[in-house]
Design a protein around this motif. Sequence first.
Motif, mmCIF file in Angstrom:
data_model
loop_
_atom_site.group_PDB
_atom_site.id
_atom_site.type_symbol
_atom_site.label_atom_id
_atom_site.label_comp_id
_atom_site.label_asym_id
_atom_site.label_seq_id
_atom_site.Cartn_x
_atom_site.Cartn_y
_atom_site.Cartn_z
ATOM 1 N N GLU A 49 -7.916 8.966 -4.087
ATOM 2 C CA GLU A 49 -7.623 9.193 -5.501
ATOM 3 C C GLU A 49 -6.574 8.217 -6.034
ATOM 4 O OE1 GLU A 49 -6.838 13.291 -6.276
ATOM 5 O OE2 GLU A 49 -8.489 13.950 -5.003
ATOM 6 N N SER A 50 -6.189 7.263 -5.216
ATOM 7 C CA SER A 50 -5.147 6.308 -5.600
ATOM 8 C C SER A 50 -5.670 5.247 -6.555
ATOM 9 C CB SER A 50 -4.596 5.611 -4.348
ATOM 10 O OG SER A 50 -3.687 4.604 -4.712
ATOM 11 N N ASP A 55 -5.854 -0.661 2.969
ATOM 12 C CA ASP A 55 -6.968 -0.740 3.915
ATOM 13 C C ASP A 55 -6.743 0.001 5.228
ATOM 14 O OD1 ASP A 55 -5.204 -2.370 5.289
ATOM 15 O OD2 ASP A 55 -6.503 -4.143 5.267
ATOM 16 N N GLY A 56 -5.627 0.721 5.353
ATOM 17 C CA GLY A 56 -5.373 1.494 6.567
ATOM 18 C C GLY A 56 -4.636 0.722 7.639
ATOM 19 N N PRO A 109 5.621 11.686 -6.550
ATOM 20 C CA PRO A 109 5.501 10.900 -5.325
ATOM 21 C C PRO A 109 4.796 9.563 -5.584
ATOM 22 C CG PRO A 109 5.028 13.193 -4.869
ATOM 23 C CD PRO A 109 5.153 13.070 -6.368
ATOM 24 N N ALA A 110 5.235 8.537 -4.847
ATOM 25 C CA ALA A 110 4.748 7.168 -5.049
ATOM 26 C C ALA A 110 3.273 7.031 -4.678
ATOM 27 C CB ALA A 110 5.579 6.196 -4.233
ATOM 28 N N ASP A 111 2.551 6.267 -5.480
ATOM 29 C CA ASP A 111 1.143 5.973 -5.222
ATOM 30 C C ASP A 111 1.038 4.551 -4.679
ATOM 31 O OD1 ASP A 111 -1.558 5.502 -5.187
ATOM 32 O OD2 ASP A 111 -1.885 5.854 -7.318
ATOM 33 N N PHE A 112 1.004 4.444 -3.343
ATOM 34 C CA PHE A 112 0.872 3.152 -2.684
ATOM 35 C C PHE A 112 -0.510 2.961 -2.078
ATOM 36 C CE2 PHE A 112 5.649 3.600 -1.911
ATOM 37 C CZ PHE A 112 5.979 2.823 -2.994
ATOM 38 N N GLY A 113 -1.384 3.960 -2.240
ATOM 39 C CA GLY A 113 -2.732 3.854 -1.696
ATOM 40 C C GLY A 113 -2.949 4.675 -0.444
ATOM 41 N N TRP A 114 -1.916 5.390 -0.005
ATOM 42 C CA TRP A 114 -2.060 6.223 1.191
ATOM 43 C C TRP A 114 -1.487 7.612 0.947
ATOM 44 C CZ3 TRP A 114 1.668 2.094 1.867
ATOM 45 C CH2 TRP A 114 2.986 2.511 1.871
ATOM 46 N N THR A 115 -1.883 8.525 1.826
ATOM 47 C CA THR A 115 -1.285 9.855 1.868
ATOM 48 C C THR A 115 -0.683 10.041 3.249
ATOM 49 O OG1 THR A 115 -3.313 10.941 2.599
ATOM 50 C CG2 THR A 115 -2.941 10.823 0.237
#
Length: 152
Positions: A49-50, A55-56, A109-115
């Motif tokens: 949802e980011s 890319d992990g 909370p920051a949205d950097f592309g990960w949870t």
Amino acid sequence: MRRVRHESAEGFARGDRLILSAEPFDVHVSSVTATRVFIEWPWREIDGESKNRWDGTVGFSRDPDHWDWRNTPWRVEPDPSELSAGETCMLGIPPTEVQVVAIDQYDPPADFGWTPRPTWVLGVCPVSDLSDEEAGYVLYLNSGEPIVIDPA
């Protein structure tokens, strides 16, 4: 996202001396370039949802003498210059004394592309590098990374 600086929070205060460590874990080398080795990061998930793409993986310098190594507590074995994509290596944090130089809160909370999305962040610098304004790194306190933080 709003970043709020604090003098103390979550049991930490600016100026605190801490010992960081993490037992070595076996991790997978996703890819390599001439200058970087990319490790599949096992403690975060891609956030579908980011608004940002992650890319992990987390990249580390392949040169063990590169200044970039002062900006992460993590250490890779064997030497990153010897690794190839598809291999397994060990990733851990040897006991490292650091000083807390910043405490930030992301709201929301920051949205950097990960949870999990980071809420509290400690900015720390190894005590041995305190005179270097470029040295240091952040620790995301709710990241799930197996970092042990003890008082020095």
